[in-house]
Design an enzyme around this catalytic site. Structure first.
Site, PDB file in Angstrom:
ATOM      1  N   LYS A  50     -49.527   9.265  14.167  1.00 52.90           N
ATOM      2  CA  LYS A  50     -50.395   9.862  15.184  1.00 52.90           C
ATOM      3  C   LYS A  50     -49.525  10.374  16.330  1.00 52.90           C
ATOM      4  O   LYS A  50     -48.561   9.692  16.721  1.00 52.90           O
ATOM      5  CB  LYS A  50     -51.382   8.798  15.680  1.00 52.90           C
ATOM      6  CG  LYS A  50     -52.435   9.326  16.638  1.00 52.90           C
ATOM      7  CD  LYS A  50     -53.414   8.220  17.025  1.00 52.90           C
ATOM      8  CE  LYS A  50     -54.511   8.700  17.941  1.00 52.90           C
ATOM      9  NZ  LYS A  50     -55.469   7.644  18.306  1.00 52.90           N
ATOM     10  N   SER A  59     -60.251   8.963  17.540  1.00 54.38           N
ATOM     11  CA  SER A  59     -59.365  10.060  17.840  1.00 54.38           C
ATOM     12  C   SER A  59     -58.252  10.255  16.807  1.00 54.38           C
ATOM     13  O   SER A  59     -57.663  11.335  16.770  1.00 54.38           O
ATOM     14  CB  SER A  59     -58.738   9.851  19.219  1.00 54.38           C
ATOM     15  OG  SER A  59     -57.910   8.694  19.231  1.00 54.38           O
ATOM     16  N   SER A  64     -60.609   4.274  17.476  1.00 59.04           N
ATOM     17  CA  SER A  64     -59.924   5.469  16.965  1.00 59.04           C
ATOM     18  C   SER A  64     -59.227   5.323  15.630  1.00 59.04           C
ATOM     19  O   SER A  64     -58.867   6.322  15.023  1.00 59.04           O
ATOM     20  CB  SER A  64     -58.912   5.961  17.989  1.00 59.04           C
ATOM     21  OG  SER A  64     -59.602   6.676  18.964  1.00 59.04           O
TER      22      SER A  64
END
Ligand code: GLN
Length: 481
Positions: free
Chosen positions: A80, A155, A179
């Site tokens: 990420k 996210s 997330s």
């Protein structure tokens, strides 16, 4: 033979060690897969193709010379883009960090490299991790590989989508209020938010420090265990990190008492509720009794979370002021009167909203009314959950109350967007571990089950997930892409 891009991480390591294929073959296959699906899915912000190929060659050389290799040797991992990677830009999907190249690796990245993992690139997210769909990325949204018209969740949407689409074998995400679990549920993969403190946050670009943890997103429980053990542990660079026992794949399942959270069932869509009851039947099949349980203080979770997360965000984001982080202006370009408006242009609407809310709840006169109150409600919820864990080994419910939805459906109404996090924020507020496990589909759209355990109770989450994974047969790869 299974295609190389469909292998699980432990199968890749086995295949390489047995000489069935080379790391270069495997990396090349994944790169071809990326070429095919990335134009549709948009999981990556930055790809390090050359880096991945040269790491593959190093692994192949080691294998040829019969040198010892690590537990994830040769396995392609996606990261990420809010986790610092030395020499590879780390944008947090924000314009303000567009050209930021960290000079050091996050502790989790160091550990992954030591295990022989190959880092392929940086995955999309909502700007600074604020959001639940990746629509707030300042680059472009990621699409759900199971239905390209739908959001992949957020996210860590890039991480969820890339693993589901076969663009990387495993991925790292971060979870402040859901997330990791939200995109895992929406993309039909497995994601774990570890207990607060199990995994070092050093090098994770902060959004809300008291809530977040880095964690794995994978296609099998076995891979998840390998990854979790590699990234767990006390780190002197993060004083909130703690030592923990390694997790193992269970030999057999001991009886676990399961509580189904009533409030999470009644608040969910019908298809989702049906799947949770289906999963509770499966729990009974593996010898774990289930009963409904109520969490009295649950309705405080979302307001408490958004107050605290925004407060912490407003203080964390103060560093992007163009003095410490931001853009370089040459002397001629620098204008004192546009200095701060330049910063504002480089933040998206949602990030600015959080900074405003956060500054407000921390300001004098409102601090006690909002921030302190939210902290008290957080403690209340945590205490109630700890009490429940004396009776139940696991608390379960849907990861997401709804199915993956279409782009644009919630973006104009922040409250609607915040509401989708209602089931996931609980674990972050209480600091407890939680996993999302694929349990079914409705109209071709994935549904995930959330399992929560007491602090450092990851072993119980794994024990149950491993058994359920064996008896709930979920397709692993979307056919549409
Ligand atoms: N959707 C939540 C938020 O916007 C959670 C995000 C996250 O876990 N990083 O804050």
């Amino acid at each position: 033979m299974t295609r190389l891009d469909e292998l699980l991480a432990y199968e890749v390591v086995e295949g390489l060690t047995e000489g069935q294929f080379t790391a270069e073959d495997y990396v090349t296959t994944i790169l071809k897969r990326i070429e095919k699906v990335e134009p549709k899915v948009h999981s990556f912000i930055t790809l390090d193709t050359d880096g991945a190929l040269s790491s593959a060659k190093i692994i192949d050389k080691k294998l040829k010379e019969k040198e010892a290799i690590g537990q994830l040797a040769g396995v392609i991992v996606g990261i990420k883009d809010n986790i610092s990677t030395q020499g590879i830009r780390t944008t947090c999907a924000s314009k303000i960090l567009e050209n930021y190249v960290p000079t050091y690796d996050a502790t989790v990245i160091k550990s992954l490299k030591e295990s022989g993992a190959i880092l392929l690139g940086k995955l999309n997210l909502d700007e600074f991790g604020m959001g639940s769909t990746t629509e707030y990325s300042r680059y472009q949204p990621t699409r759900n590989p199971w239905n390209l018209d739908c959001v992949p969740g957020g996210s860590s949407g890039g991480s969820g989508a890339a693993v589901a689409a076969g663009e990387c074998t495993i991925a790292l995400g971060s979870d402040t209020g859901g997330s990791i679990r939200c995109p895992s549920s929406f993309c039909s993969v497995i994601g774990l938010k570890p207990t607060y403190g199990r995994v070092s946050r050093y090098g994770l670009i902060s959004y809300a420090n008291s809530l977040e943890q880095i964690g794995p997103i994978c296609r099998s429980v076995r891979d998840l265990v390998i990854m979790l053990n590699i990234i767990s542990g006390k780190d002197t660079f993060d004083n909130t990190s703690m030592p923990s026992n390694p997790i193992s794949i269970p030999k057999r399942l001991n009886k676990l008492n399961v509580g189904i959270i009533k409030e999470l069932i009644t608040g969910s869509d019908q298809e989702v509720t049906k799947s949770v009851y289906f999963a509770s039947e499966k729990f009974k099949e593996i010898g774990c009794p289930c009963e409904e349980v109520s969490i009295k203080n649950l309705h405080y979770a979302l307001p408490s979370y958004y107050t605290l997360a925004s407060a912490e965000a407003s203080s964390n984001l103060a560093r992007y002021d163009n003095l410490r982080y931001g853009f370089d202006y040459s002397i001629g370009e620098y204008k004192w009167d546009t200095y701060f408006s330049n910063v504002r242009e480089n933040f998206g609407e949602e990030v600015k909203r959080r900074i405003l809310i956060g500054s407000y709840v921390l300001s004098s006169g409102y601090y006690g009314k909002y921030y302190l109150k939210a902290r008290r409600l957080r403690s209340l919820l945590r205490l109630e959950l700890l009490e429940l864990f004396k009776k139940y080994d696991l608390l379960i419910g849907p990861t997401m109350p709804i199915l993956p939805f279409k782009f644009g459906e919630k973006i104009d109404d922040p409250i609607k967007m915040y509401l989708v996090d209602i089931n996931t924020v609980i674990a972050n507020l209480a600091g407890i571990p939680a996993i999302s496990l694929p349990i079914g589909f409705s109209n071709g759209l994935p549904i995930g089950l959330q399992l929560m355990a007491a602090p450092f109770g990851e072993q119980k989450l794994i024990d149950a997930s491993y058994e359920l994974e064996k008896i709930i047969n979920i397709p692993r790869r979307p056919n549409s892409i």
